[in-house]
Structure formats: structure tokens, C-alpha cells
Write a protein that holds these residues in place. Structure first.
Motif, mmCIF file in Angstrom:
data_model
loop_
_atom_site.group_PDB
_atom_site.id
_atom_site.type_symbol
_atom_site.label_atom_id
_atom_site.label_comp_id
_atom_site.label_asym_id
_atom_site.label_seq_id
_atom_site.Cartn_x
_atom_site.Cartn_y
_atom_site.Cartn_z
ATOM 1 N N ALA A 180 45.274 49.610 31.183
ATOM 2 C CA ALA A 180 45.687 48.450 31.977
ATOM 3 C C ALA A 180 47.068 47.998 31.524
ATOM 4 C CB ALA A 180 44.678 47.322 31.807
ATOM 5 N N PRO A 181 47.851 47.435 32.430
ATOM 6 C CA PRO A 181 49.174 46.926 32.038
ATOM 7 C C PRO A 181 49.059 45.892 30.923
ATOM 8 C CG PRO A 181 48.901 46.880 34.430
ATOM 9 C CD PRO A 181 47.568 47.217 33.847
ATOM 10 N N ALA A 182 50.069 45.842 30.086
ATOM 11 C CA ALA A 182 50.065 44.900 28.973
ATOM 12 C C ALA A 182 49.993 43.462 29.465
ATOM 13 C CB ALA A 182 51.311 45.098 28.111
ATOM 14 N N THR A 183 50.446 43.218 30.689
ATOM 15 C CA THR A 183 50.445 41.866 31.237
ATOM 16 C C THR A 183 49.102 41.479 31.846
ATOM 17 O OG1 THR A 183 51.279 42.705 33.341
ATOM 18 C CG2 THR A 183 52.916 41.925 31.739
ATOM 19 N N ALA A 184 48.136 42.362 31.870
ATOM 20 C CA ALA A 184 46.847 42.079 32.519
ATOM 21 C C ALA A 184 46.080 40.991 31.777
ATOM 22 C CB ALA A 184 45.999 43.340 32.610
ATOM 23 N N GLN A 185 45.545 40.061 32.554
ATOM 24 C CA GLN A 185 44.631 39.049 32.043
ATOM 25 C C GLN A 185 43.261 39.399 32.604
ATOM 26 O OE1 GLN A 185 46.990 35.800 33.814
ATOM 27 N NE2 GLN A 185 46.867 34.878 31.777
ATOM 28 N N ARG A 186 42.213 39.284 31.791
ATOM 29 C CA ARG A 186 40.862 39.630 32.247
ATOM 30 C C ARG A 186 39.895 38.513 31.897
ATOM 31 N NH1 ARG A 186 39.650 45.919 31.622
ATOM 32 N NH2 ARG A 186 41.750 46.697 31.863
ATOM 33 N N TRP A 187 38.968 38.283 32.836
ATOM 34 C CA TRP A 187 37.919 37.296 32.641
ATOM 35 C C TRP A 187 36.601 37.887 33.119
ATOM 36 C CZ3 TRP A 187 42.437 36.389 35.387
ATOM 37 C CH2 TRP A 187 43.380 35.574 34.768
ATOM 38 N N ARG A 188 35.515 37.468 32.494
ATOM 39 C CA ARG A 188 34.183 37.938 32.892
ATOM 40 C C ARG A 188 33.199 36.793 32.688
ATOM 41 N NH1 ARG A 188 32.776 42.519 29.424
ATOM 42 N NH2 ARG A 188 34.200 43.636 30.771
ATOM 43 N N ARG A 189 32.293 36.656 33.665
ATOM 44 C CA ARG A 189 31.266 35.624 33.556
ATOM 45 C C ARG A 189 29.986 36.111 34.214
ATOM 46 N NH1 ARG A 189 31.280 29.591 36.226
ATOM 47 N NH2 ARG A 189 29.104 29.166 35.752
ATOM 48 N N ALA A 190 28.864 35.865 33.562
ATOM 49 C CA ALA A 190 27.548 36.190 34.115
ATOM 50 C C ALA A 190 26.991 34.964 34.831
ATOM 51 C CB ALA A 190 26.609 36.633 33.006
ATOM 52 N N PHE A 191 26.236 35.209 35.904
ATOM 53 C CA PHE A 191 25.634 34.162 36.717
ATOM 54 C C PHE A 191 24.155 34.468 36.939
ATOM 55 C CE2 PHE A 191 30.083 34.291 37.853
ATOM 56 C CZ PHE A 191 30.451 32.969 38.026
ATOM 57 N N PRO A 192 23.321 33.437 37.071
ATOM 58 C CA PRO A 192 21.935 33.672 37.469
ATOM 59 C C PRO A 192 21.898 34.277 38.879
ATOM 60 C CG PRO A 192 22.250 31.413 36.684
ATOM 61 C CD PRO A 192 23.609 32.028 36.837
ATOM 62 N N GLY A 193 20.906 35.091 39.148
ATOM 63 C CA GLY A 193 20.811 35.776 40.431
ATOM 64 C C GLY A 193 20.227 34.923 41.533
ATOM 65 N N GLU A 194 20.867 33.822 41.831
ATOM 66 C CA GLU A 194 20.434 32.895 42.874
ATOM 67 C C GLU A 194 21.548 32.762 43.897
ATOM 68 O OE1 GLU A 194 19.882 29.448 40.492
ATOM 69 O OE2 GLU A 194 18.237 30.336 39.359
ATOM 70 N N LEU A 195 21.176 32.668 45.174
ATOM 71 C CA LEU A 195 22.171 32.619 46.240
ATOM 72 C C LEU A 195 23.156 31.465 46.072
ATOM 73 C CD1 LEU A 195 22.942 34.347 48.585
ATOM 74 C CD2 LEU A 195 21.467 32.988 50.054
ATOM 75 N N VAL A 196 22.710 30.340 45.521
ATOM 76 C CA VAL A 196 23.617 29.208 45.324
ATOM 77 C C VAL A 196 24.720 29.553 44.325
ATOM 78 C CG1 VAL A 196 21.896 27.468 45.942
ATOM 79 C CG2 VAL A 196 22.190 28.125 43.544
ATOM 80 N N GLN A 197 24.540 30.598 43.532
ATOM 81 C CA GLN A 197 25.551 30.988 42.555
ATOM 82 C C GLN A 197 26.766 31.656 43.201
ATOM 83 O OE1 GLN A 197 25.626 30.103 39.292
ATOM 84 N NE2 GLN A 197 23.850 28.879 39.857
ATOM 85 N N ALA A 198 26.663 32.030 44.472
ATOM 86 C CA ALA A 198 27.839 32.560 45.170
ATOM 87 C C ALA A 198 28.949 31.506 45.181
ATOM 88 C CB ALA A 198 27.476 32.995 46.590
ATOM 89 N N ARG A 199 28.578 30.252 45.372
ATOM 90 C CA ARG A 199 29.560 29.162 45.346
ATOM 91 C C ARG A 199 30.184 29.049 43.961
ATOM 92 N NH1 ARG A 199 27.825 23.154 46.711
ATOM 93 N NH2 ARG A 199 27.385 24.146 48.696
ATOM 94 N N ALA A 200 29.362 29.152 42.912
ATOM 95 C CA ALA A 200 29.882 29.074 41.540
ATOM 96 C C ALA A 200 30.830 30.231 41.263
ATOM 97 C CB ALA A 200 28.724 29.076 40.544
ATOM 98 N N ALA A 201 30.533 31.415 41.782
ATOM 99 C CA ALA A 201 31.424 32.569 41.592
ATOM 100 C C ALA A 201 32.757 32.340 42.318
ATOM 101 C CB ALA A 201 30.753 33.843 42.106
ATOM 102 N N VAL A 247 30.648 38.673 37.320
ATOM 103 C CA VAL A 247 31.927 38.740 38.016
ATOM 104 C C VAL A 247 33.001 38.999 36.976
ATOM 105 C CG1 VAL A 247 33.621 37.473 39.405
ATOM 106 C CG2 VAL A 247 31.162 37.138 39.816
ATOM 107 N N GLU A 248 33.819 40.015 37.223
ATOM 108 C CA GLU A 248 34.953 40.315 36.352
ATOM 109 C C GLU A 248 36.214 40.300 37.200
ATOM 110 O OE1 GLU A 248 36.510 43.583 33.104
ATOM 111 O OE2 GLU A 248 34.605 43.897 34.126
ATOM 112 N N ILE A 249 37.233 39.638 36.695
ATOM 113 C CA ILE A 249 38.504 39.521 37.399
ATOM 114 C C ILE A 249 39.614 39.953 36.460
ATOM 115 C CG2 ILE A 249 40.131 37.923 38.499
ATOM 116 C CD1 ILE A 249 37.656 36.180 39.171
ATOM 117 N N ALA A 250 40.523 40.750 36.985
ATOM 118 C CA ALA A 250 41.719 41.137 36.230
ATOM 119 C C ALA A 250 42.929 40.818 37.102
ATOM 120 C CB ALA A 250 41.691 42.609 35.885
ATOM 121 N N ARG A 251 43.965 40.269 36.487
ATOM 122 C CA ARG A 251 45.186 39.915 37.219
ATOM 123 C C ARG A 251 46.380 40.368 36.399
ATOM 124 N NH1 ARG A 251 47.072 33.787 38.952
ATOM 125 N NH2 ARG A 251 48.889 34.444 40.149
ATOM 126 N N TRP A 252 47.307 41.019 37.051
ATOM 127 C CA TRP A 252 48.543 41.433 36.409
ATOM 128 C C TRP A 252 49.613 41.550 37.471
ATOM 129 C CZ3 TRP A 252 44.648 44.473 37.851
ATOM 130 C CH2 TRP A 252 44.928 45.635 38.554
#
Length: 146
Positions: free
Chosen positions: A12-33, A76-81
Motif C-alpha cells: 500500500a502507498p506510504a500515505t495510506a490511512q486504514r481503519w477497521r471496525r466490527a459491527f453486530p450483524g443487525e440491519l440497524v447497523q448499516a446506519r452505524a457503518a 468494515v475496513e476503509i483505506a484512503r490514500w
């Protein structure tokens, strides 16, 4: 069209920022994601496309995999660079494979991965009936990601 993962360049590029978060498997968690994604990508010109993709991929994980069953989870995992964003949703797997389908014009569902395929530079998945990751890349060409 789906592409082999990973959608992130390796390394990955040196400038990449990465985040990861686990969520309960409930449909209302789509909003939290979506809120999680919005917080991390505030001001990003790709935010609207990425948010729609995250929503589609999370809802697919909850509806079509074991993540949506009682006690299930998804990540959900997000990477931005530079001018690019990659998102990956990891679920608890299913016997079927993710695929773009031709949903009827009046169908109430079935357009999730088609939507992601139109918005993203590319998307792909890997996994099995125990765990699967579906990811999408935004804002760069696949040649740049290879």
C-alpha cells in the motif's frame, strides 16, 4: 466486472490511512457503518459513491450471509490514500457467491452489486462459506492498483 482481490496496491502507498471496525450483524447497523464511513471520509470527493457502496455491501452481508443471523457480525475496513478509497466488508460467509445479477426493472432488490460495479473502479471478493470479503476501489484505475 469483478476483479481478484486485493483492491489495494501491494504494498500500500506510504500515505495510506486504514481503519477497521466490527459491527453486530443487525440491519440497524448499516446506519452505524455509514456514520463510521462518513466520519472517516469527511470532505472526500468520493464520499457519496463510497457511502452507497458501503450501504449496499453491508446490507448484502446481512441479508445473504451468516452475518445476519443471531449473534452474527461483519467488519468494515476503509483505506484512503492520495485520491483513492478502498472499502471492504467481511462477513461470516455463505454457500453462494456474490454476483451481479440482472434484476427485473420492478424488482425490490437484487441491484446491490450492480450498483457497486457501476460506481467503483473495480470490485472483487474472496472467501468461502465461513468468511468472505467483498471490496471496492474508488478513484484510481485498476492499472494503478496493480
Amino acid at each position: 466486472m469483478s476483479y481478484p482481490l486485493p483492491v489495494l496496491p501491494d504494498p500500500a502507498p506510504a500515505t495510506a490511512q486504514r481503519w477497521r471496525r466490527a459491527f453486530p450483524g443487525e440491519l440497524v447497523q448499516a446506519r452505524a457503518a455509514r456514520r463510521f464511513t462518513t466520519m472517516l471520509l469527511d470532505g472526500c470527493p468520493l464520499l457519496d459513491e463510497v457511502l452507497l457502496a458501503v450501504d449496499e455491501l453491508v446490507v448484502n452481508a446481512l441479508r445473504h450471509t451468516k452475518s445476519g443471523q443471531p449473534g452474527g457480525t461483519f467488519t468494515v475496513e476503509i483505506a484512503r490514500w492520495d485520491a483513492a478509497v478502498a472499502v471492504a466488508i467481511t462477513d461470516e460467509g455463505a454457500p453462494s457467491e456474490p454476483a451481479v445479477i440482472d434484476a427485473a426493472a420492478d424488482a425490490e432488490s437484487g441491484r446491490g452489486l450492480r450498483t457497486v460495479s457501476f460506481l467503483a473502479t473495480g470490485w472483487g471478493w474472496f472467501g468461502n462459506d465461513r468468511s468472505r470479503t467483498v471490496a471496492a476501489l474508488f478513484g484510481m484505475t485498476l492499472g494503478e492498483a496493480a
